[in-house]
Write an enzyme that holds these catalytic residues in place. Structure first.
Site, PDB file in Angstrom:
ATOM      1  N   GLU A  20     -79.472 -18.422 -52.676  1.00  0.00           N
ATOM      2  CA  GLU A  20     -79.684 -17.433 -51.614  1.00  0.00           C
ATOM      3  C   GLU A  20     -79.637 -16.000 -52.164  1.00  0.00           C
ATOM      4  O   GLU A  20     -80.181 -15.089 -51.557  1.00  0.00           O
ATOM      5  CB  GLU A  20     -78.623 -17.587 -50.523  1.00  0.00           C
ATOM      6  CG  GLU A  20     -78.748 -18.866 -49.730  1.00  0.00           C
ATOM      7  CD  GLU A  20     -77.662 -18.999 -48.693  1.00  0.00           C
ATOM      8  OE1 GLU A  20     -77.990 -19.136 -47.500  1.00  0.00           O
ATOM      9  OE2 GLU A  20     -76.469 -18.965 -49.075  1.00  0.00           O
ATOM     10  N   LYS A  97     -80.308 -16.716 -38.364  1.00  0.00           N
ATOM     11  CA  LYS A  97     -80.716 -17.137 -39.710  1.00  0.00           C
ATOM     12  C   LYS A  97     -81.326 -18.537 -39.574  1.00  0.00           C
ATOM     13  O   LYS A  97     -80.612 -19.540 -39.534  1.00  0.00           O
ATOM     14  CB  LYS A  97     -79.510 -17.136 -40.652  1.00  0.00           C
ATOM     15  CG  LYS A  97     -79.859 -17.432 -42.091  1.00  0.00           C
ATOM     16  CD  LYS A  97     -78.613 -17.336 -42.969  1.00  0.00           C
ATOM     17  CE  LYS A  97     -78.925 -17.762 -44.389  1.00  0.00           C
ATOM     18  NZ  LYS A  97     -77.711 -17.774 -45.221  1.00  0.00           N
TER      19      LYS A  97
END
Length: 118
Positions: A20, A97
């Site tokens: 990420e 998200k």
């Protein structure tokens, strides 16, 4: 009055895992901001209201030019930006998200803040 920005889709580095930290992900921001818009309604003057285009640009600049570990930080900073307007009274920000959890559409964080009167 309330100004609403719906489904502002931005890309940023957000997350705690190694992958990420190197791959931009899409987030979605929804925002509701209460303000005193009576003068704007009476004068029809943009200077007397919340300039939502400017607000969008400020949010975009903040989110797209930083890296984040948590969506909580994105939501908090977005709320602070919204409340920085002299007319702002209260803000509600949701940051989603997508794909954060398997078998879900998204995970979201909601921040609600009221401007402290001095």
């Amino acid at each position: 009055m309330i100004v609403t920005i719906k489904n502002l889709r931005l890309r940023t580095i957000v997350g705690i895992y190694d992958w990420e930290k190197t791959t931009e992900q899409e987030i979605t921001i929804n925002l509701r901001l209460t303000f005193d818009g009576e003068k704007a309604a009476a004068t029809d003057d943009i200077k007397e209201t919340i300039d939502y285009k400017s607000l969008r640009h400020q949010i975009m600049a903040n989110v797209e030019n930083k890296d984040f570990n948590l969506v909580e930080r994105i939501a908090s900073e977005t709320a602070n930006i919204a409340l920085s307007s002299p007319l702002a009274q209260k803000v509600w920000v949701e940051v989603e998200k997508p794909g954060a959890l398997r078998l879900t559409d998204s995970v979201s964080i909601i921040v609600e803040r009221t401007k402290e009167l001095r």
